[in-house]
Design a protein around this motif. Sequence first.
Motif, short mmCIF file in Angstrom:
data_model
loop_
_atom_site.label_atom_id
_atom_site.label_comp_id
_atom_site.label_asym_id
_atom_site.label_seq_id
_atom_site.Cartn_x
_atom_site.Cartn_y
_atom_site.Cartn_z
N ILE A 347 -17.31 -16.56 17.86
CA ILE A 347 -16.35 -15.57 17.36
C ILE A 347 -16.73 -15.20 15.94
N ILE A 348 -17.05 -13.94 15.73
CA ILE A 348 -17.35 -13.42 14.39
C ILE A 348 -16.05 -12.92 13.78
N PRO A 349 -15.71 -13.32 12.57
CA PRO A 349 -14.43 -12.91 11.98
C PRO A 349 -14.25 -11.39 11.98
N GLY A 350 -13.11 -10.95 12.48
CA GLY A 350 -12.78 -9.53 12.45
C GLY A 350 -12.23 -9.15 11.08
N ILE A 351 -13.00 -8.40 10.32
CA ILE A 351 -12.63 -8.10 8.94
C ILE A 351 -11.29 -7.37 8.86
N VAL A 352 -11.05 -6.43 9.76
CA VAL A 352 -9.81 -5.66 9.72
C VAL A 352 -8.60 -6.58 9.93
N ALA A 353 -8.70 -7.49 10.89
CA ALA A 353 -7.59 -8.42 11.15
C ALA A 353 -7.34 -9.31 9.94
N HIS A 354 -8.40 -9.78 9.30
CA HIS A 354 -8.22 -10.64 8.13
C HIS A 354 -7.64 -9.86 6.95
N PHE A 355 -7.96 -8.57 6.86
CA PHE A 355 -7.39 -7.77 5.77
C PHE A 355 -5.89 -7.60 5.94
N PHE A 356 -5.46 -7.11 7.09
CA PHE A 356 -4.04 -6.83 7.29
C PHE A 356 -3.24 -8.13 7.48
N SER A 357 -3.62 -8.94 8.46
CA SER A 357 -2.87 -10.17 8.71
C SER A 357 -3.05 -11.18 7.58
N GLY A 358 -4.29 -11.34 7.12
CA GLY A 358 -4.55 -12.26 6.01
C GLY A 358 -3.86 -11.82 4.73
N GLY A 359 -3.85 -10.51 4.48
CA GLY A 359 -3.17 -10.01 3.28
C GLY A 359 -1.68 -10.30 3.31
N ALA A 360 -1.04 -10.03 4.45
CA ALA A 360 0.40 -10.31 4.57
C ALA A 360 0.68 -11.80 4.50
N ALA A 361 -0.19 -12.61 5.14
CA ALA A 361 -0.03 -14.06 5.07
C ALA A 361 -0.16 -14.54 3.62
N GLY A 362 -1.05 -13.90 2.86
CA GLY A 362 -1.22 -14.26 1.45
C GLY A 362 0.03 -13.97 0.63
N VAL A 363 0.69 -12.85 0.91
CA VAL A 363 1.93 -12.51 0.20
C VAL A 363 3.01 -13.55 0.50
N ILE A 364 3.15 -13.91 1.78
CA ILE A 364 4.13 -14.93 2.16
C ILE A 364 3.81 -16.27 1.51
N ALA A 365 2.54 -16.68 1.58
CA ALA A 365 2.14 -17.98 1.05
C ALA A 365 2.33 -18.04 -0.46
N TYR A 366 2.00 -16.97 -1.16
CA TYR A 366 2.15 -16.97 -2.62
C TYR A 366 3.62 -17.01 -3.03
N THR A 367 4.45 -16.28 -2.30
CA THR A 367 5.88 -16.27 -2.61
C THR A 367 6.48 -17.66 -2.48
N ILE A 368 6.00 -18.42 -1.50
CA ILE A 368 6.56 -19.74 -1.23
C ILE A 368 5.86 -20.85 -2.01
N GLY A 369 4.54 -20.85 -2.00
CA GLY A 369 3.77 -21.96 -2.57
C GLY A 369 2.93 -21.60 -3.77
N ARG A 370 3.11 -20.40 -4.31
CA ARG A 370 2.37 -19.92 -5.49
C ARG A 370 0.85 -20.04 -5.26
N LYS A 371 0.09 -20.32 -6.30
CA LYS A 371 -1.37 -20.20 -6.20
C LYS A 371 -1.98 -21.20 -5.22
N ARG A 372 -1.59 -22.46 -5.31
CA ARG A 372 -2.18 -23.46 -4.41
C ARG A 372 -1.79 -23.21 -2.96
N GLY A 373 -0.54 -22.86 -2.76
CA GLY A 373 -0.09 -22.53 -1.41
C GLY A 373 -0.85 -21.34 -0.85
#
Length: 428
Positions: A347-373
């Motif tokens: 499985i080669i990482p799908g860049i588009v999926a990582h941008f949209f899903s990964g970006g939203a996951a990053g917003v959630i993770a940062y809101t809850i766990g800040r930088k380390r989270g």
Amino acid sequence: MNFSDAISRGVLGEPAFLLGLIACLGLIIQKHGIEKIIQGTIRTILGYILIQVGASAAGVSLGNLSLLIQRGFQVIGIIPHNEVIVALAQINYGSYIAWIMLFGMVIHLLIARFSPLKYVFLTGHHMLFMASMLSALLVVYPMEKWQIIIIGSGLLAVSMSVGPAIIQPYVRKVTKSDDVAVGHFNSFGFLLAGLIASCFKIKDKDKEEKLPAFFTRIQVFFQDHIISTTLFMVGLFLTASLVVGSEKVGELFMDRHPIVISIMQGTWFAAGVYVILMGVRMLLSEIVPAFQGISEKIVPNAIIALDCPILFPYAPIASIFGFLFSLLGGLLAMLVFISIPNQYTIIIPGIVAHFFSGGAAGVIAYTIGRKRGLVVASIIHGFAITILPYYLVRILSGLGFVRATFADSDFAIWGFIAKWILENIFRF
């Protein structure tokens, strides 16, 4: 054009039109003047189209980055890409897909009307993606067409109702309200990111947010998130170009210099992100108030569920880091596949999926766990959404062997659930 084609290619097949129609009906129900109805409808459609335009611009840049990564690692495998695999599914199962979408939406609205799950899923293209996946999975079982449609519609409706509900506690922490939810079939990925980030939650937020002296001096410069995004992406393209080598980069981009390519591709990506953020703001400013009129009549206390880029404006820098660390997790998963002896499916990482899903996951993770989270949760999220499609490929025999599969976590999860249900049904 028959009725099923009208559904799949018409109202449900064009999210901008669907959202504009909803905004128009909501404003009419609220008895606004004709000027406000026209303005609100047009601005809603324009907002969604801006998101599409921005996604297209960013997608071109991401596609080129994906090509560089494939050349750099010298791997050929299966890429999780929703649009590609849906196009293949519609060739053979277009009628199934249309009917599953239609009845799935009806059942979904009934669930919202008569159950505590008051979420109305309005991300039309993701309805199409899930309906396509379910059609391809169900047709291999010995069932009549009407049975496939009923089971597929029920699974689609439940997935649209459950997905926004399980991540709303985390979305609420980001948006500080229940006015909007996320309707994107990566809810299990977002849930995973939120759970991991919760392990890094601390009480003294001010202490956690204190920056080193070097970062404090350049903080003003990086407050403009579009400039930061541009610099990050230019650096990412330069790094990928160094791995690939100038000769191969020249072959891919008509002998243009790697530095020029990196600057222009990074800028294209940042411009796409900027347009996406503008579109999100315009869409939300119109659709949320208009939707209240419909919800009061059809689904009281309903919460509108929209695509995951609605989270990007709440923490733009976190969304970019979420993408980068999610992509890193995906690359680590790809290396795991490569390291397994006699492993023919990579499985080669799908860049588009990582941008949209990964970006939203990053917003959630940062809101809850800040930088380390953010860092840890995004990497684990990227690893998970790269591993899960591997197992989904093995159960989609109705599509044959193709070098693409569905991205995002929910497709694999609901695929497993559907397969388990059907295996138990046909066991008797």
